[in-house]
Motif scaffolding. Structure first.
Motif, short mmCIF file in Angstrom:
data_model
loop_
_atom_site.label_atom_id
_atom_site.label_comp_id
_atom_site.label_asym_id
_atom_site.label_seq_id
_atom_site.Cartn_x
_atom_site.Cartn_y
_atom_site.Cartn_z
N ILE A 381 20.74 67.61 -40.42
CA ILE A 381 21.99 67.11 -39.85
C ILE A 381 22.68 68.19 -39.02
CG2 ILE A 381 24.30 66.33 -40.46
CD1 ILE A 381 23.09 64.80 -42.77
N ASN A 382 22.65 69.42 -39.55
CA ASN A 382 23.27 70.52 -38.81
C ASN A 382 22.59 70.74 -37.46
OD1 ASN A 382 25.10 70.97 -40.86
ND2 ASN A 382 23.85 72.54 -41.86
N ASN A 383 21.24 70.71 -37.50
CA ASN A 383 20.50 70.89 -36.23
C ASN A 383 20.81 69.77 -35.25
OD1 ASN A 383 19.28 73.21 -37.22
ND2 ASN A 383 17.50 72.11 -38.03
N ALA A 384 20.89 68.53 -35.82
CA ALA A 384 21.17 67.40 -34.93
C ALA A 384 22.56 67.51 -34.33
CB ALA A 384 21.04 66.09 -35.73
N THR A 385 23.53 67.90 -35.14
CA THR A 385 24.90 68.02 -34.62
C THR A 385 25.01 69.14 -33.60
OG1 THR A 385 25.43 69.40 -36.54
CG2 THR A 385 25.97 67.07 -36.70
N VAL A 444 35.16 66.36 -31.75
CA VAL A 444 34.81 65.97 -33.13
C VAL A 444 33.92 67.01 -33.78
CG1 VAL A 444 33.57 64.28 -34.51
CG2 VAL A 444 35.12 63.52 -32.72
N GLN A 445 32.93 67.50 -33.05
CA GLN A 445 32.00 68.47 -33.61
C GLN A 445 32.70 69.78 -33.96
OE1 GLN A 445 29.55 66.89 -34.66
NE2 GLN A 445 27.78 67.54 -33.47
N ILE A 446 33.67 70.16 -33.14
CA ILE A 446 34.38 71.41 -33.40
C ILE A 446 35.36 71.26 -34.56
CG2 ILE A 446 36.00 73.07 -32.42
CD1 ILE A 446 34.70 72.53 -29.69
N THR A 447 35.98 70.07 -34.68
CA THR A 447 37.09 69.88 -35.63
C THR A 447 36.62 69.54 -37.03
OG1 THR A 447 38.44 69.06 -33.79
CG2 THR A 447 39.24 68.63 -36.04
N VAL A 448 35.63 68.69 -37.18
CA VAL A 448 35.21 68.19 -38.51
C VAL A 448 34.58 69.32 -39.31
CG1 VAL A 448 33.66 66.63 -39.72
CG2 VAL A 448 34.91 65.84 -37.71
N VAL A 449 35.03 69.45 -40.58
CA VAL A 449 34.48 70.45 -41.50
C VAL A 449 33.36 69.80 -42.29
CG1 VAL A 449 34.95 71.98 -43.45
CG2 VAL A 449 36.69 71.63 -41.68
N ARG A 450 32.21 70.40 -42.27
CA ARG A 450 31.06 69.80 -42.94
C ARG A 450 31.01 70.22 -44.41
NH1 ARG A 450 27.70 71.85 -37.95
NH2 ARG A 450 28.10 70.14 -36.52
N GLY A 451 30.64 69.28 -45.26
CA GLY A 451 30.52 69.59 -46.69
C GLY A 451 29.70 68.56 -47.43
N GLU A 452 30.08 67.29 -47.28
CA GLU A 452 29.38 66.22 -47.99
C GLU A 452 28.34 65.60 -47.07
OE1 GLU A 452 30.40 62.06 -50.37
OE2 GLU A 452 32.00 63.31 -49.54
N THR A 453 27.13 65.48 -47.57
CA THR A 453 26.00 65.02 -46.75
C THR A 453 26.24 63.62 -46.24
OG1 THR A 453 24.54 66.40 -48.08
CG2 THR A 453 23.51 64.68 -46.75
N LYS A 454 26.71 62.73 -47.11
CA LYS A 454 26.89 61.34 -46.71
C LYS A 454 27.96 61.22 -45.62
CE LYS A 454 26.57 58.41 -49.98
NZ LYS A 454 26.83 57.56 -51.18
N SER A 455 29.03 61.96 -45.75
CA SER A 455 30.09 61.92 -44.74
C SER A 455 29.60 62.49 -43.41
CB SER A 455 31.31 62.71 -45.24
OG SER A 455 31.81 62.15 -46.43
N GLU A 456 28.82 63.59 -43.49
CA GLU A 456 28.29 64.19 -42.27
C GLU A 456 27.40 63.19 -41.53
OE1 GLU A 456 26.30 67.73 -43.34
OE2 GLU A 456 28.12 68.87 -43.77
N ARG A 457 26.61 62.44 -42.29
CA ARG A 457 25.71 61.50 -41.64
C ARG A 457 26.49 60.39 -40.93
NH1 ARG A 457 23.39 59.34 -45.65
NH2 ARG A 457 24.32 57.29 -45.40
N ARG A 458 27.58 59.95 -41.58
CA ARG A 458 28.41 58.94 -40.93
C ARG A 458 29.03 59.45 -39.63
NH1 ARG A 458 31.51 56.73 -46.37
NH2 ARG A 458 29.68 55.62 -47.26
N VAL A 459 29.45 60.72 -39.64
CA VAL A 459 30.01 61.32 -38.42
C VAL A 459 28.94 61.37 -37.32
CG1 VAL A 459 30.95 63.43 -37.42
CG2 VAL A 459 31.76 62.63 -39.65
N VAL A 460 27.72 61.75 -37.73
CA VAL A 460 26.63 61.83 -36.75
C VAL A 460 26.34 60.46 -36.17
CG1 VAL A 460 24.18 62.33 -36.48
CG2 VAL A 460 25.64 63.89 -37.77
N GLU A 461 26.41 59.41 -37.01
CA GLU A 461 26.17 58.05 -36.52
C GLU A 461 27.19 57.70 -35.42
OE1 GLU A 461 26.32 55.47 -39.85
OE2 GLU A 461 24.40 56.12 -40.68
N VAL A 462 28.45 58.02 -35.66
CA VAL A 462 29.49 57.71 -34.66
C VAL A 462 29.27 58.51 -33.38
CG1 VAL A 462 31.97 57.82 -34.19
CG2 VAL A 462 31.16 57.08 -36.44
N ILE A 463 28.95 59.81 -33.57
CA ILE A 463 28.73 60.69 -32.40
C ILE A 463 27.55 60.21 -31.57
CG2 ILE A 463 28.01 63.01 -31.75
CD1 ILE A 463 29.71 64.06 -34.06
N ASN A 464 26.48 59.78 -32.26
CA ASN A 464 25.31 59.28 -31.52
C ASN A 464 25.66 58.05 -30.69
OD1 ASN A 464 23.75 61.29 -32.55
ND2 ASN A 464 22.68 60.04 -34.06
#
Length: 557
Positions: A381-385, A444-464
């Protein structure tokens, strides 16, 4: 009026003698009543008369005491007080005349003394702790006990040393008439009263072999056979220590189940009788239907083990023969099936422990795998973001630069030459959408703090999805710029570029959309199947901490 009794020493030739002097004073007058005391315990003349059963001498002594008081001119009630004081006077052994007369059964003397004694005088005890009724019951003086109970029936509740009641003393000595008399007067639980060691009258009567008393006590209270002392012993335990088979039968007839009641050490009546070498008692016990010949004590011994531990003698050999005839076994012979069962249980426990340990190791390994998978998932997820961030910045840069390098050029005023054409308007709108969408992704990528895998994936879905929009807008802007640059003479080239771009983007987006819908549908089906399996039984998968969403493909659409 006041009474004062003291001694005056006197005598000759080394002989020991003394006189008891009672001084009576009142109304200014004073009289003296002098009595000779004799014997080892300095007995008064009332003690001598009481021991000899001489009621006439006793009355004369009491009259002399009254005469000494009368000489002072006191009232008649003072004469009776003097008689009470003299009648209740103890010797050096603490024995009153009433105790002396009751012990020897002199009914006439007891009757005479009862006329002059109050409640305190009746309850007076000797140095051994026994009162007159208790002494009479212990010695079996039926008439004296009856007379005293007629005078005051509550005397039956008195107790001696170690909380011994008159009923217990009479039962211990075998005085059945006294026991029956006391039981007739018993309406306050006298039969259940026990000594400090927990033994009641039935225990002592059974131990001494007094069959008649045992039957009388059981007739009064059949449940008395189940009462135990502080060692857990019932009356049957006490009976088998003796030699009376009749007492044993009387107890068992009252309650057959007591034959198997154990004491605190697990000894039944059979164990006690064997240890006491009562061969006849053992034989009677083994003929009872409720007796278990191979019962175990708390130290895991049968009656046969106890018999083998006895010194070699005629009685011990006879007991072993009797036990053998009734199928008695040693404890080690009795425990062979139990040992096999214990061995089997031990093996089962060992196997279960091994399986549990293996399961624990498996779960530990699964936990490790799950942890690694989560780590890989987070890295993906980190690499994708990061990649999306770079692409978004690139899109924003291109869109920002395109607005200042307008296709077709600018006039001297800086205005686009083809500003009025439809192609330019399309280019401008979609270029702006691509710019702002890309900038939103970067924010969004600069502001969002990453921590929970499920939440990160949802953010990536929106960004995509936003990057899809930016890509489509950039494509449309490029096609529109082609129409501007190529003009009407080469419009066919612009159309060709439009076809190529449109088919490519439509194919890619359509394919991705198809797989997104298909993946969500399969995920719902698997979730329903898993819920149906869990409703029937639990599995070790519950402990793996791997959710259904974490096992899905790494890409987020």
């Amino acid at each position: 009026m006041s009474l004062e009794i003291h001694e005056e020493d006197g005598g000759a030739s080394g002989a020991r003698s003394a006189t008891k002097v009672m001084s009576v004073s009142g109304s200014g007058k004073r009289g003296r009543y002098v009595r000779q005391v004799t014997g080892r315990h300095n007995d008064t003349d009332l003690h001598v008369a009481a021991r000899g059963g001489d009621a006439a001498a006793l009355r004369r002594a009491l009259l002399d005491a009254a005469a000494a008081v009368a000489a002072t001119g006191e009232a008649p009630e003072d004469l009776e007080a003097a008689r009470r004081a003299v009648a209740a006077e103890p010797n050096e052994a603490g024995e009153t005349p009433l105790v002396a007369a009751a012990e020897r059964g002199h009914l006439g003397v007891v009757v005479e003394l009862l006329r002059h004694l109050d409640a305190e005088g009746l309850a007076a005890k000797n140095r051994s702790g026994y009162d007159a009724l208790h002494v009479a019951a212990r010695e079996g003086r039926h008439a004296v006990v009856q007379e005293m109970l007629n005078h005051d029936r509550m005397l039956a509740k008195t107790s001696g040393p170690a909380n011994t009641t008159p009923l217990i003393s009479a039962a211990m000595r075998g005085h059945i008439e006294v026991v029956e008399l006391l039981l007739e007067q018993d309406d306050f639980g006298l039969v259940e009263m026990a000594r400090d060691n927990g033994k009641n009258a039935l225990h002592f009567a059974a131990r001494q072999g007094h069959t008649g008393i045992v039957k009388a006590l059981l007739e009064k209270d059949p449940q008395l056979a189940r009462r135990n002392d502080k060692k857990g012993q019932t009356a049957l335990h006490m009976a088998v220590k003796g030699t009376s088979c009749d007492v044993l039968r009387a107890l068992v007839d009252a309650d057959p189940a007591i034959v198997m009641l154990p004491d605190k050490n697990g000894n039944t009546a059979l164990h006690v009788a064997t240890r006491k070498k009562r061969a006849e008692i053992v034989s009677v016990l083994l003929r009872l239907p409720d007796t278990h010949v191979n019962a175990l004590t708390r130290d895991h011994k049968t009656a046969f083990d106890i018999a083998e531990g006895l010194p070699v003698c005629e009685e011990s050999c006879e007991i072993k023969d009797i036990l053998s005839q009734h199928g008695a076994l040693r404890s080690r012979e009795l425990n062979q099936p139990r040992d096999e069962l214990r061995k089997t249980v031990t093996e089962i426990k060992k196997d279960v422990h091994t399986q549990l340990e293996q399961t624990r190791k498996t779960n530990k390994n699964v936990h490790g795998i799950a942890k690694e998978l989560r780590k890989l998932h987070r890295e993906g997820i980190n690499n994708a973001t990061n990649s999306v961030t770079v692409v978004a910045v690139l899109f924003a840069t291109v869109a920002f630069a395109a607005i200042f390098t307008v296709p077709g050029g600018n006039d001297n005023n800086g205005l686009a030459v083809v500003v009025q054409t439809t192609s330019f308007k399309i280019f401008f709108i979609f270029n702006a959408v691509a710019l702002f969408t890309s900038l939103a992704v970067v924010v969004v990528q600069i502001t969002v703090v990453r921590g929970e895998t499920k939440s990160e994936r949802r953010v990536v879905e929106v960004i995509n999805k936003l990057m899809w929009i930016a890509s489509v807008c950039t494509t449309i802007s490029f096609i529109a710029s082609c129409y501007i640059v190529l003009g009407r003479h080469f419009q066919w080239a612009a159309i060709l570029v439009s076809l190529i771009g449109g088919v490519t983007m439509a194919g890619v987006l359509g394919t991705m959309t198809y797989y997104v819908v298909k993946s969500k549908r399969q995920r719902k089906i698997r979730k329903k199947e898993k819920m149906s399996r869990r409703s029937g039984s639990s599995s070790w998968y519950d402990n793996t901490e791997l959710s259904d969403t974490e096992l899905n493909p790494v890409y987020a659409l």
